[in-house]
Design a protein around this motif. Structure first.
Motif, PDB file in Angstrom:
ATOM      1  N   ASN A 112      70.833 100.304  56.299  1.00  0.00           N
ATOM      2  CA  ASN A 112      70.311 101.620  55.931  1.00  0.00           C
ATOM      3  C   ASN A 112      70.951 102.728  56.754  1.00  0.00           C
ATOM      4  OD1 ASN A 112      68.598 100.918  53.815  1.00  0.00           O
ATOM      5  ND2 ASN A 112      66.892 100.461  55.190  1.00  0.00           N
ATOM      6  N   LEU A 113      71.230 102.442  58.018  1.00  0.00           N
ATOM      7  CA  LEU A 113      71.921 103.424  58.856  1.00  0.00           C
ATOM      8  C   LEU A 113      73.296 103.743  58.279  1.00  0.00           C
ATOM      9  CD1 LEU A 113      72.427 105.155  61.358  1.00  0.00           C
ATOM     10  CD2 LEU A 113      72.901 103.072  62.637  1.00  0.00           C
ATOM     11  N   LEU A 114      74.025 102.710  57.896  1.00  0.00           N
ATOM     12  CA  LEU A 114      75.351 102.918  57.304  1.00  0.00           C
ATOM     13  C   LEU A 114      75.255 103.672  55.983  1.00  0.00           C
ATOM     14  CD1 LEU A 114      76.889  99.445  58.163  1.00  0.00           C
ATOM     15  CD2 LEU A 114      77.807 101.640  58.919  1.00  0.00           C
ATOM     16  N   GLN A 115      74.244 103.348  55.193  1.00  0.00           N
ATOM     17  CA  GLN A 115      74.057 104.051  53.918  1.00  0.00           C
ATOM     18  C   GLN A 115      73.796 105.539  54.144  1.00  0.00           C
ATOM     19  OE1 GLN A 115      70.962 102.005  51.792  1.00  0.00           O
ATOM     20  NE2 GLN A 115      72.311 100.336  51.119  1.00  0.00           N
ATOM     21  N   ASP A 116      73.019 105.846  55.205  1.00  0.00           N
ATOM     22  CA  ASP A 116      72.733 107.249  55.503  1.00  0.00           C
ATOM     23  C   ASP A 116      73.966 107.985  56.023  1.00  0.00           C
ATOM     24  OD1 ASP A 116      70.139 107.029  54.646  1.00  0.00           O
ATOM     25  OD2 ASP A 116      69.339 106.571  56.627  1.00  0.00           O
ATOM     26  N   LEU A 117      74.958 107.204  56.464  1.00  0.00           N
ATOM     27  CA  LEU A 117      76.246 107.793  56.849  1.00  0.00           C
ATOM     28  C   LEU A 117      77.198 107.870  55.650  1.00  0.00           C
ATOM     29  CD1 LEU A 117      76.813 105.972  60.262  1.00  0.00           C
ATOM     30  CD2 LEU A 117      76.227 108.379  59.936  1.00  0.00           C
ATOM     31  N   GLY A 118      76.687 107.450  54.492  1.00  0.00           N
ATOM     32  CA  GLY A 118      77.496 107.488  53.281  1.00  0.00           C
ATOM     33  C   GLY A 118      78.412 106.300  53.114  1.00  0.00           C
ATOM     34  N   LYS A 119      78.128 105.206  53.850  1.00  0.00           N
ATOM     35  CA  LYS A 119      78.970 104.017  53.792  1.00  0.00           C
ATOM     36  C   LYS A 119      78.111 102.798  53.476  1.00  0.00           C
ATOM     37  CE  LYS A 119      82.424 106.582  55.060  1.00  0.00           C
ATOM     38  NZ  LYS A 119      83.548 106.909  54.145  1.00  0.00           N
ATOM     39  N   SER A 120      78.748 101.652  53.317  1.00  0.00           N
ATOM     40  CA  SER A 120      78.003 100.423  53.057  1.00  0.00           C
ATOM     41  C   SER A 120      78.451  99.330  54.024  1.00  0.00           C
ATOM     42  CB  SER A 120      78.210  99.941  51.612  1.00  0.00           C
ATOM     43  OG  SER A 120      79.585  99.719  51.359  1.00  0.00           O
ATOM     44  N   TYR A 121      77.561  98.376  54.284  1.00  0.00           N
ATOM     45  CA  TYR A 121      77.835  97.273  55.196  1.00  0.00           C
ATOM     46  C   TYR A 121      78.894  96.361  54.583  1.00  0.00           C
ATOM     47  CZ  TYR A 121      76.902  93.313  58.317  1.00  0.00           C
ATOM     48  OH  TYR A 121      77.020  92.285  59.232  1.00  0.00           O
TER      49      TYR A 121
END
Length: 437
Positions: A112-121
């Protein structure tokens, strides 16, 4: 085009550090520039990986969040995110108390942190990390959580039940890290000896360490955070017989009084503790044992404390740390015991215990004078090369100092034979043994 910089700040233990290193690899792969452990913001975004183990650690985490929150208010930071143990435990409360933080995440909520940065795991990178340690050593986390029920400990509340990582995944990570230049592995978990019970229905730490020791390029393996109850006997044989498994064991004992051990719910007795230490020392020549002890547990009497001091004098631990009991909400201790020992008594007992250990450490250090040790060089500091022997873990144990001169050129991350020539309370001084000398 300038890349956005993200500062990752890690607080607490080496297990948190591994989490940060994995997150850093994902963030770097997503196209960001990453820095680690900046005391003040360097970039546009900051992520603070918090610790929530005891009162002092929680206070340090809060102070760091507030420092970065102030930087954000002053316009020196655009986004502030917080993750880790403190965030896991107090998610709602922190969100209300520190609204300058853009978002709080649980300990393992990287996706979710990565998603909020506009990226995906990126699942392909699950064993990769950006090492924040010197390139020649790394921490290797083999499990999460803990199934022990120690009365004082909040870790199971924060991290949940013990979950072992699959052995093949761990071994793949070791091979990857070796390919990146890592020679030394600090094997860590909340409790090492429980490894494998959930996945393989038996203790598998000895098997894992044997297979690690077989991997070419693994020169030192060091074990941290073992538990004394139901200690796997096969592990003693592995430490004794495998030359690249350090003659070193970090095993938290906490106390020796049967009264206190029972109150702590440690599921081990004084007699069993003495037996295990004697067995380790009899079967593994030169083993160095590191332990952690606690003073001031509820209802610890003067007799209990005197018993603990006698234990430290008798056993003469090679490495020892100690801390005063801190009541943690939600634990069995907090719910069932009264924290009835004054803080000044706790501090006095802590000082007494550490004074005993300081004297022991000085004596054990002096006993190494004249001996030759294999030493790995970690860094250069002032007029000295700073290294460690197999008996010394990074950051917590003594170091070996070798004076620099124009005729001596040592390389960081390389091993050298060193003769010990003098000793202080905790550190050793030595000279490199040259081949033609």
């Amino acid at each position: 085009m300038k890349r956005t910089t993200i500062d990752i700040v890690t607080l607490g233990c080496s297990k948190n550090l591994v989490d940060s290193e994995r997150l850093m690899r994902q963030i770097k792969a997503a196209g960001y520039h990453v820095t680690h452990d900046a005391q003040y913001p360097h970039g546009e975004i900051a992520v603070i990986n918090t610790c929530g183990f005891i009162g002092d650690a929680k206070e340090e985490s809060i102070n760091m969040i507030l420092r970065f929150a102030q930087a954000k208010e002053e316009g020196n930071l655009k986004k502030l995110y917080v993750m880790g143990c403190l965030s896991e435990r107090y998610l709602k409360e922190l969100s209300i108390e520190i609204p300058q933080v853009d978002k709080f995440y649980g300990k393992f909520d990287w996706k979710n942190l990565l998603q909020d940065l506009g990226k995906s795991y990126d699942e392909r990178l699950h064993i990769e990390r950006v090492l924040t340690t010197p390139a020649h050593y790394a921490y290797l986390k083999i499990s999460e959580g803990c199934n022990r029920t120690c009365a004082y400990c909040a870790i199971p509340i924060i991290t949940g039940h013990h979950i072992s990582r699959p052995m093949e995944e761990i071994l793949d990570e070791v091979r990857y890290l070796v390919s990146q230049g890592v020679k030394e592995f600090q094997v860590i978990a909340q409790e090492l000896t429980y490894y494998g019970i959930d996945l393989y229905k038996k203790q598998m730490l000895p098997d894992l360490i044997e297979r690690m020791a077989d991997i070419p390029g693994v020169e030192w393996i060091r074990l941290h955070y073992a538990y004394p109850a139901h200690f796997p006997e096969k592990l003693i044989k592995v430490i004794r017989e495998r030359p690249n498994v350090c003659k070193y064991l970090d095993i938290a004992l906490q106390h020796i009084s049967d009264n206190v051990l029972a109150q702590m719910q440690r599921h081990v007795t004084k007699a069993e503790t003495y037996h295990l230490i004697r067995k380790l020392r009899e079967e593994i020549p030169d083993i160095h044992i590191r332990t952690t002890l606690m003073v001031g547990f509820p209802s610890e009497t003067e007799e209990d404390f005197e018993e603990l001091k006698k234990f430290v004098r008798e056993i003469r631990f090679d490495r020892m740390g100690a801390f005063a009991y801190s009541e943690e909400e939600g634990t069995y201790s907090a719910q069932h015991y009264i924290d009835n020992i004054p803080q000044e008594v706790k501090e006095k007992r802590l000082d007494e215990l550490m004074a005993i250990q300081t004297q022991i450490s000085a004596e054990l250090g002096k006993s190494k004078i004249g001996k030759q040790l294999k030493v790995i060089i970690d860094r250069i500091e002032g007029d000295y090369y700073i290294g460690r022997s197999e008996f010394d873990s990074p950051e917590v144990d003594p170091e070996v100092l070798i004076e620099r001169n124009e005729n001596l050129q040592l390389q960081i991350g390389h091993f050298y034979p060193v003769k010990i020539v003098s000793a202080e309370d905790f550190d050793l001084y030595g000279n490199v043994v040259l081949e033609n000398s």
